[in-house]
Motif scaffolding. Structure first.
Motif: not given
Lengths: 262, 295, 371
Positions: B217-224, B273-288, C83-86
């Motif tokens: 969970a935490a990894r999705q919100w930050t790169d630090r 739903f995490a801001p940058r890595r969220g799969l939903v936003w990613n899905w929008f980016r790919v499909n729009r 996003r996650v490793r296996e």
């Protein structure tokens, strides 16, 4: 540095993984203040030689001295640029943090990096043309940019000897130019630089010394003296035919003049 | 519900214990996940079971500290076996983990059923380590958890810089002269400590979720790294306290599984739903762009 | 049949049924997937129960197998999202699904006759109490029939798709090129694993299914290089662990499933120590022999490199050798003595020289064409 004492002295070095020798009885002297390329076919033991110099693998026989003493005592004099694929680029860390890691050795245990370390890191990033990327996550960089970050991390170590494992492998033209400029800057300030290299075409242009390696050391010394068709054939065996056929002129020693003035 | 948390002594103790467990396993789990040891946590928590029962058999005591030490020692031995199998046989990590996980757990089960078959009733309650029973946490349990957990976090803080570089680039760490092997042992030991803290509340079977999910969970919100580790601890604590409160609010809601559902929900929300890595936003980016081209 | 015999029979059939798919799990490096599947089949059973309201319905088995496959698909989706490793994906998915199942069971405890402890730990001793009756005749324990059925299905599939499975396990790309659809085989295998897990967890519980699936194939893998042998050995080890486990459990009055798991572990340990080529003992013996052999080779190569050069006076001096090779003096002395006895070198006034035999020795080490 004092030219009398070699920067790196490898004597009778044999390294084996599970008794399968990767390096056989290597004797190699790397004088101070030179830019040396290490070349050889895949599986020749180039990376292993680097790792043995750095004490990352334990030799079965022989030893390595850095300015006359074992590596463990001279650690601060040596900086290492590993191959790009050796780390996890999805790791949550910024470009600046990675470069600051280069100062950890000087900081020692328990002390935290502070403003001074960050400034040194920013300086090093500026030298490799990456200052604008300082706060980026490292995975968002191109391969060449990642390589330059690794180089910056080595630069902040402020070492005497720089060991680089294939820094020019698969990088873009900007990165290649930047790296070459820094290699020459380092040599100009008396540092010793050892580079594992894969492109035979550019050896005589980039380096002033070369070591040809294929499990055993075939030859080492000034490019003009040891980089020729005979040593290449001894190093690469059958693979050399097409190399000679493609561009025989380049393996001749004469382009070295270009380096001397750079 | 909140007033209960403030005024109900038992609930407060239990929530505090689960919160401490969440922080410690979240923080140390972050390093485990980054070092690709997610499933080592699972193996070690299963391997802890025989240690708990043996600690009881040897000392005759059910003191939390004694049982936690037993759990930690057995978890450690399990981890050592995994590493030895990987380095001396052709069996890969997955096989070694599965083997140790299941055979140690089986051994624990034999010991547990053997102890339970004995006439005296002193062993009662040992089986709560299977699924955990946060409701049984007493003040002295929480004190032991706080002591071990606090010590583990302090050690991590002291060696933060070294642990960070070891996790990111072990070769570079070794070339700097760091005792990479010792540091790696240290990080694994801290993880074992975190696991032994959590076993009483969530049990050996579900403990691995508290190692993996907060970090994911935490990894999705930050790169630090620093932010990730703190966030991971916070998520772990939120899930720990939240799980206790939720399971206290309704009848027949077992605490351990509820905590796991809470932390997994946090992980899923973050992944989507995490801001940058969220799969939903990613899905929008790919499909729009495709949609635009179609229009 | 006597109770004891029935229990041992169920144990043996379960162990063999687990060992066969387990071989492919270990070879395909998916052992931890079995850990995930054995937990999540519970969710399939609970959900199906809400639909059919009958704990003995075969629909439950199908749903459970479906849940197992769904776990694999979810894990793969997560790890493919980058996003996650296996490993983290596995560690994320199965505790969640298992927890949901446990919560559902606790919520509807009055209506489901499922005991979470029994699911997780199994109780083989009670298995014979559940009889399979047909037209009023007692045909034996239900779980014996169930596990035998599952074993037969696995065996039939294994024999039918043996060639394809073998290829897809060792070279997925080539299998795909031959049109063997490795993906279909992959999910087929996952279905068999799920099905076996459902059948077995009644008897031995979900965690110990992992022991039966992973440990016997792991032990067999240390003893043989051939797939048919590995399958046979795994089945044999599984059966052996079942018999020994039952015996120990009866003696100690402890969990049968746990004792079986411990036995699989002990069998693995024995193979690990004493396997003829790959065991720890064999490795030690080989390494000691190899150490001297390799040291002589190093010495010979060293002499060859230096004997025609100007530094030969120093480099090939017996007295200076240990300093140059960075070996302890006693070790160097031993190596020189052994090489001398073998006729690889001669010693004159402290100078070491390779003999013709020594030169040939070096030539074979270095690839022959060097001299």
């Amino acid at each position: 540095m004092k030219t009398e004492q070699p920067a790196i002295q490898v004597t009778d070095l044999t390294v084996a993984y599970r008794d399968k020798p990767v390096l056989w009885d290597i004797d190699l002297t790397i004088p101070g203040g030179v830019l040396m390329g290490i070349i050889g076919p895949n599986g020749a033991g180039k990376t292993t030689l680097m790792k043995a110099i750095l004490g990352l693998v334990r030799p079965s026989a022989g030893q390595v001295l850095v300015y006359g003493k074992p590596y463990a005592q001279q650690r601060r004099l040596v900086a290492y640029v590993p191959q790009r694929n050796s780390v996890d680029w999805d790791f949550p860390t910024s470009v600046l943090d990675v470069v600051v890691m280069g100062r950890y050795g000087a900081l020692g245990w328990f002390r935290r990096p502070g403003k001074r370390e960050r400034e040194q890191a920013l300086d090093a990033l500026a030298r490799v043309g990456m200052q604008d990327f300082a706060s980026r996550q490292i995975g968002q960089l191109s391969g060449g940019q990642q390589q330059r970050v690794f180089l910056a991390r080595a630069l902040v170590q402020d070492a005497q000897v720089y060991l680089m494992d294939e820094p020019l492998q698969g990088v873009d033209a900007t990165t290649e130019r930047t790296i070459l400029r820094i290699l020459h800057d380092l040599r100009a300030t008396g540092k010793t630089v050892v580079v594992v290299h894969h492109d035979l075409q550019t050896v005589s242009e980039y380096f002033d010394q070369v070591a040809l390696l294929n499990v055993r050391l075939v030859a080492s010394g000034p490019v003009a003296e040891v980089f020729n068709a005979a040593t290449l054939r001894a190093t690469y065996g059958g693979q050399i035919a097409f190399l000679e056929g493609r561009d025989p002129g380049r393996s001749a020693p004469e382009p070295r003049a270009g380096i001397a003035v750079s | 519900m909140l007033s209960n948390l403030l005024f109900d002594y038992t609930l407060r103790t239990v929530a505090l214990g689960s919160g401490i467990m969440g922080v410690v396993s979240g923080v140390l789990g972050a390093f485990a996940v980054l070092r690709r040891q997610s499933l080592l946590g699972d193996a070690m928590s299963h391997a802890a079971l025989p240690g708990i029962v043996l600690a009881f058999i040897i000392t005759g005591s059910k003191e939390p500290l004694v049982l936690m030490i037993g759990a930690a020692v057995a978890g450690w031995i399990g981890a050592l076996f995994v590493m030895a199998i990987i380095s001396t046989t052709r069996i890969k990590q997955d096989g070694a983990l599965g083997l140790i996980l299941a055979t140690f757990f089986g051994f624990g089960l034999v010991l547990l059923t053997w102890v339970q078959a004995r006439p005296d009733a002193a062993q009662a309650g040992l089986d709560r380590y299977l699924f955990g029973q946060a409701a049984t946490l007493l003040e002295r349990d929480v004190a032991a958890m706080a002591a071990i957990g606090g010590a583990a976090l302090l050690v991590l803080a002291l060696f933060w810089k070294e642990c960070a570089i070891l996790s990111f680039d072990p070769d570079f760490a070794r070339s700097m002269g760091l005792p990479v092997h010792l540091l790696s042992v240290l990080l694994t030991s801290l993880l074992v400590a975190a696991i032994s803290i959590g076993l009483q509340a969530v049990g050996v079977v579900l403990m691995s979720a508290l190692i993996v999910a907060p970090a994911v969970a935490a990894r999705q919100w930050t790169d630090r790294l620093g932010v990730m580790v703190v966030l991971s601890g916070v998520f772990g604590a939120v899930a720990g306290v939240g799980g206790v409160v939720l399971s206290g609010a309704a009848a027949r809601l077992p605490t351990g599984p509820v905590i796991v559902v809470c932390i997994s929900a946090l992980a899923l929300i973050s992944l989507l739903f995490a801001p940058r890595r969220g799969l939903v936003w990613n899905w929008f980016r790919v499909n729009r762009p495709v949609a635009r081209q179609g229009a | 049949m006597e109770l004891f015999t029935e229990i041992i029979l169920i144990a043996i059939v379960t162990a063999v049924a687990c060992a066969l798919p387990g071989v492919f799990l270990v070879l395909r490096r998916m052992a931890m997937i079995s850990d995930a599947i054995t937990h999540t089949v519970l969710l399939g059973i609970v959900l199906a129960f809400f639909v059919v309201r009958d704990i003995t319905s075969p629909v439950l088995v199908v749903a459970a197998a479906g849940a197992g496959v769904a776990t694999v698909v979810l894990t793969e989706l997560l790890s493919r999202s980058n996003r996650v490793r296996e490993d983290a994906a596995i560690g994320l998915v199965f505790p969640l699904l298992f927890s949901i199942a446990v919560i559902l069971i606790a919520q509807y405890a009055g209506r489901i006759h499922l005991d979470v402890d029994a699911v997780l730990l199994g109780e083989l001793a009670f298995a014979p109490l559940d009889r399979f009756e047909f037209a009023g005749n007692d045909l034996g324990p239900r779980s014996l029939w169930l596990m035998s059925g599952i074993l037969m299905v696995s065996l039939a599939l294994l024999i039918t798709f043996y060639k394809e499975l073998k290829l897809a396990t060792f070279d997925a790309a080539l299998a795909a090129a031959f049109g063997f659809a490795p993906a279909a085989l992959h999910y087929g295998l996952m279905s068999v694993v799920s099905l076996t897990a459902v059948g077995a967890f009644n008897a031995v519980g979900s965690v110990l299914v992992v022991a039966l699936m992973v440990a016997p194939p792991a032990a067999a893998y240390l003893l043989t290089d051939r797939l048919p042998h590995m399958l046979a050995l795994s089945a044999l080890f599984g059966a052996l662990a079942a018999i020994l486990g039952c015996w120990v459990a009866f003696a100690l009055n402890a969990s049968i499933a746990g004792a079986m798991a411990v036995m699989t572990g002990l069998i693995f340990c024995l193979a690990w120590m004493f396997a003829p080529q790959r065991g720890l003992l064999a490795q030690v013996v080989w390494r000691v022999r190899q150490r001297w052999e390799f040291a002589q080779a190093m010495l010979a190569v060293h002499l060859l490199h230096h004997q025609a050069t100007v530094q030969a006076v120093v480099e090939c001096q017996a007295a200076h050798l240990s300093e140059h090779l960075n070996w302890p003096p006693a070790f160097t002395e031993q190596v020189v003595r052994r090489a001398e006895q073998r006729g690889l070198l001669v010693q004159q006034n402290g100078m070491l020289t390779l003999t013709d035999q020594g030169r040939r020795f070096v030539a074979t080490i270095l690839g022959g064409d060097e001299l």
